[in-house]
Design an enzyme around this catalytic site. Structure first.
Site, PDB file in Angstrom:
ATOM      1  N   ARG A 192      41.244  24.129  43.743  1.00 32.48           N
ATOM      2  CA  ARG A 192      41.740  23.343  44.880  1.00 32.48           C
ATOM      3  C   ARG A 192      42.503  22.093  44.439  1.00 32.48           C
ATOM      4  O   ARG A 192      42.520  21.080  45.130  1.00 32.48           O
ATOM      5  CB  ARG A 192      40.591  22.966  45.829  1.00 32.48           C
ATOM      6  CG  ARG A 192      39.884  24.189  46.401  1.00 32.48           C
ATOM      7  CD  ARG A 192      38.725  23.798  47.331  1.00 32.48           C
ATOM      8  NE  ARG A 192      38.038  24.992  47.786  1.00 32.48           N
ATOM      9  CZ  ARG A 192      37.036  25.583  47.132  1.00 32.48           C
ATOM     10  NH1 ARG A 192      36.621  25.072  45.982  1.00 32.48           N
ATOM     11  NH2 ARG A 192      36.465  26.658  47.612  1.00 32.48           N
ATOM     12  N   ARG A 193      43.116  22.197  43.265  1.00 27.48           N
ATOM     13  CA  ARG A 193      43.976  21.096  42.799  1.00 27.48           C
ATOM     14  C   ARG A 193      45.441  21.520  42.778  1.00 27.48           C
ATOM     15  O   ARG A 193      46.279  20.803  42.271  1.00 27.48           O
ATOM     16  CB  ARG A 193      43.538  20.656  41.402  1.00 27.48           C
ATOM     17  CG  ARG A 193      42.133  20.089  41.315  1.00 27.48           C
ATOM     18  CD  ARG A 193      41.763  19.724  39.878  1.00 27.48           C
ATOM     19  NE  ARG A 193      42.610  18.656  39.340  1.00 27.48           N
ATOM     20  CZ  ARG A 193      42.574  18.250  38.063  1.00 27.48           C
ATOM     21  NH1 ARG A 193      41.733  18.827  37.216  1.00 27.48           N
ATOM     22  NH2 ARG A 193      43.367  17.295  37.644  1.00 27.48           N
ATOM     23  N   TYR A 251      47.213  37.084  46.122  1.00 29.62           N
ATOM     24  CA  TYR A 251      48.620  37.083  45.735  1.00 29.62           C
ATOM     25  C   TYR A 251      49.607  37.366  46.869  1.00 29.62           C
ATOM     26  O   TYR A 251      50.811  37.217  46.684  1.00 29.62           O
ATOM     27  CB  TYR A 251      48.834  38.069  44.584  1.00 29.62           C
ATOM     28  CG  TYR A 251      48.135  37.598  43.328  1.00 29.62           C
ATOM     29  CD1 TYR A 251      48.713  36.619  42.521  1.00 29.62           C
ATOM     30  CD2 TYR A 251      46.879  38.079  42.976  1.00 29.62           C
ATOM     31  CE1 TYR A 251      48.065  36.153  41.388  1.00 29.62           C
ATOM     32  CE2 TYR A 251      46.214  37.615  41.845  1.00 29.62           C
ATOM     33  CZ  TYR A 251      46.815  36.654  41.056  1.00 29.62           C
ATOM     34  OH  TYR A 251      46.168  36.197  39.943  1.00 29.62           O
ATOM     35  N   VAL A 278      45.667  35.498  34.440  1.00 27.95           N
ATOM     36  CA  VAL A 278      45.777  34.398  35.393  1.00 27.95           C
ATOM     37  C   VAL A 278      44.379  33.904  35.745  1.00 27.95           C
ATOM     38  O   VAL A 278      43.521  34.690  36.166  1.00 27.95           O
ATOM     39  CB  VAL A 278      46.512  34.833  36.672  1.00 27.95           C
ATOM     40  CG1 VAL A 278      46.581  33.663  37.665  1.00 27.95           C
ATOM     41  CG2 VAL A 278      47.912  35.341  36.344  1.00 27.95           C
ATOM     42  N   GLU A 309      41.196  39.797  42.772  1.00 28.67           N
ATOM     43  CA  GLU A 309      40.914  39.555  44.187  1.00 28.67           C
ATOM     44  C   GLU A 309      42.225  39.756  44.957  1.00 28.67           C
ATOM     45  O   GLU A 309      43.107  38.899  44.909  1.00 28.67           O
ATOM     46  CB  GLU A 309      40.377  38.149  44.402  1.00 28.67           C
ATOM     47  CG  GLU A 309      39.034  37.894  43.722  1.00 28.67           C
ATOM     48  CD  GLU A 309      38.525  36.480  43.961  1.00 28.67           C
ATOM     49  OE1 GLU A 309      37.888  36.263  45.002  1.00 28.67           O
ATOM     50  OE2 GLU A 309      38.777  35.609  43.115  1.00 28.67           O
ATOM     51  N   PHE A 368      46.583  45.814  32.680  1.00 28.95           N
ATOM     52  CA  PHE A 368      47.136  44.884  31.694  1.00 28.95           C
ATOM     53  C   PHE A 368      46.673  43.471  32.005  1.00 28.95           C
ATOM     54  O   PHE A 368      47.192  42.529  31.500  1.00 28.95           O
ATOM     55  CB  PHE A 368      48.673  44.965  31.684  1.00 28.95           C
ATOM     56  CG  PHE A 368      49.331  44.834  33.037  1.00 28.95           C
ATOM     57  CD1 PHE A 368      49.631  43.587  33.552  1.00 28.95           C
ATOM     58  CD2 PHE A 368      49.649  45.951  33.787  1.00 28.95           C
ATOM     59  CE1 PHE A 368      50.232  43.455  34.797  1.00 28.95           C
ATOM     60  CE2 PHE A 368      50.266  45.824  35.015  1.00 28.95           C
ATOM     61  CZ  PHE A 368      50.559  44.584  35.534  1.00 28.95           C
ATOM     62  N   LEU A 418      46.865  26.903  40.579  1.00 26.02           N
ATOM     63  CA  LEU A 418      47.382  28.267  40.686  1.00 26.02           C
ATOM     64  C   LEU A 418      48.776  28.280  41.287  1.00 26.02           C
ATOM     65  O   LEU A 418      49.685  28.956  40.782  1.00 26.02           O
ATOM     66  CB  LEU A 418      46.439  29.133  41.521  1.00 26.02           C
ATOM     67  CG  LEU A 418      46.912  30.576  41.741  1.00 26.02           C
ATOM     68  CD1 LEU A 418      47.035  31.314  40.420  1.00 26.02           C
ATOM     69  CD2 LEU A 418      45.968  31.315  42.689  1.00 26.02           C
ATOM     70  N   THR A 419      48.976  27.520  42.347  1.00 31.64           N
ATOM     71  CA  THR A 419      50.296  27.478  42.983  1.00 31.64           C
ATOM     72  C   THR A 419      51.360  26.968  42.023  1.00 31.64           C
ATOM     73  O   THR A 419      52.468  27.496  41.957  1.00 31.64           O
ATOM     74  CB  THR A 419      50.252  26.602  44.245  1.00 31.64           C
ATOM     75  OG1 THR A 419      49.319  27.163  45.174  1.00 31.64           O
ATOM     76  CG2 THR A 419      51.618  26.514  44.908  1.00 31.64           C
ATOM     77  N   VAL A 477      41.948  30.045  36.753  1.00 30.66           N
ATOM     78  CA  VAL A 477      41.788  28.590  36.891  1.00 30.66           C
ATOM     79  C   VAL A 477      40.320  28.259  36.642  1.00 30.66           C
ATOM     80  O   VAL A 477      39.416  28.976  37.119  1.00 30.66           O
ATOM     81  CB  VAL A 477      42.211  28.104  38.293  1.00 30.66           C
ATOM     82  CG1 VAL A 477      41.932  26.613  38.464  1.00 30.66           C
ATOM     83  CG2 VAL A 477      43.682  28.405  38.550  1.00 30.66           C
TER      84      VAL A 477
END
Length: 409
Positions: free
Chosen positions: A90-91, A123, A82, A119, A409, A94-95, A84
């Site tokens: 901030r676009r 999540y 995962v 981090e 993983f 991720l969401t 970005v």
């Protein structure tokens, strides 16, 4: 230009993975490591966000089976890769990926999603709770002695080539999976992961080494490790780096630890990740000289509350109604009655008054039995609505052994 979120195509992998390398610091991985992750990538379960021909977001999901309290192995999406692009934060990228991914996991019929977090604060807002921790330690073998159990001297240790011993090691590992929640039943090709040993990532240590523990000709344990030679004016101060250790009984496990703590020209054993209740802590003469610390390891999310809570067993009889909040996956919202014991469980929707209120994040943290509902309540994250029910639920959700994730993983 507007972005497009789509399933990863094989021809796009290099661009997709290259963006991830840049997002995680920009240091290219070794050809061996890159090749293994390309081989393990499940394209139909991986997504990317594209701005024209440029990849700006990536997320994948391995098809895992995770051990849960009671010994069942449950389908779980292993959320991975995962990232970005730094230029496109901030676009909402991720969401959007988390939204698509959890919708997909639900469609695949997998009740759980798990991940390791670069981090940890990221999540929680998507419903993941920290469900398993790991211990790190450095055993000062100049000062620490081991008191081993009866039968340890009956275990024969044999040095082996890691690749040639992989089959025997995997057989031991497979027998250990159902004994501890949080372990992954390794699928084909995943047996290559413990053997991954790029020279550029050894940090001056030796190539990967292997020792097998045997009894009556049967392999009953193994350790994968490396040795980093260090010297001072006083002499040898080498470090034994423990990569992996599994054993089928206490004597075999003690024999492996005793071996690792007594290798010539070394003065310490460095443990990167072990269960928080691991037995070595009761073998050593002075735990302070081992400097154990804990950190988060496995983050878990219930994608289907009903199916997830039915998949595990409970160490004490339980009959509790949970009021679950889940803004990101609203299909989980509402009241759920959990009834069960050590033989099985049922979880169904109900209109009965709630006994305990919590979010899906707290339910995920408590799911494997390593985090108590009582401790979450002490932080104000779980509320008891009917006297006595929180204690009952907290005891029932516990596990006799701490959950642990054996590898990343």
């Amino acid at each position: 230009m507007t972005t497009e979120l789509r399933v990863l195509r094989p021809a796009e992998w290099d661009e997709w993975y290259g963006m991830l390398e840049l997002a995680f610091g920009g240091v290219p991985e070794s050809p061996e490591e890159r090749g293994l992750w390309q081989e393990l990538t499940e394209y139909d379960r991986s997504i990317g966000v594209w701005d024209g021909e440029r990849c700006v977001g990536a997320a994948g999901a391995f098809s895992f089976r995770l051990s849960v309290p009671g010994g069942a192995v449950v389908p779980a999406a292993g959320v991975t890769m995962v990232g970005v692009a730094a230029t496109d934060r901030r676009r909402g990228i991720l969401t959007s990926m988390m939204r698509r991914q959890l919708d997909d996991v639900r469609g695949w019929g997998e009740p759980l999603a798990v991940l390791t977090a670069s981090e940890p604060e990221i999540y929680g807002r998507f419903g993941y709770g920290i469900a398993a921790y790991a211990t790190r330690a450095t055993i000062d073998t100049n000062r620490v002695r081991l008191a081993v159990p009866e039968g340890t001297d009956d275990v024969v240790l044999r040095q082996a080539d890691p690749a040639k011993a992989a089959g025997a090691c995997e057989a031991v590992y497979a027998r250990r999976v159902t004994a501890r929640p949080g372990m992954l039943a390794r699928q084909p090709k995943w047996e290559q992961l413990p053997l991954l040993d790029p020279e550029g990532e050894r940090g001056g240590a030796s190539p990967r080494l292997c020792v097998l523990a045997e009894r009556d000709g049967e392999t009953v344990g193994y350790a994968l490790y490396a040795i980093k030679s260090e010297w001072s004016h006083a002499g040898a101060e080498g470090v034994v780096l423990v990569k992996d250790l599994e054993a089928l009984d206490p004597a075999a496990e003690a024999a492996l630890w005793r071996f690792l703590c007594s290798i010539d020209l070394t003065s310490s054993v460095r443990i990167h990740s072990r269960p928080v209740d691991d037995g070595w802590q009761h073998l050593v003469s002075d735990l302070r000289r081992c400097s154990p610390t804990q950190r988060d390891a496995l983050h878990l999310r219930l994608v289907d509350v009903g199916a997830a809570l039915e998949a595990r067993t409970y160490q004490a009889p339980v009959d509790v109604v949970f009021e679950v909040s889940d803004a990101f996956c609203p299909w989980n919202e509402g009241r759920w009655r959990v009834t069960g014991d050590a033989t099985g469980a049922r979880c169904t929707r109900t209109e009965d008054p709630a006994d305990v209120a919590l979010s899906v994040r707290e339910l995920g943290a408590a799911y494997l039995g390593g985090v108590s509902l009582m401790s979450l309540a002490a932080a104000g994250r779980v509320r008891e609505l009917r006297d006595g029910t929180l204690v009952q639920a907290s005891v029932a959700f516990g596990s006799p052994v701490a959950p642990w994730l054996p590898h990343g993983f």
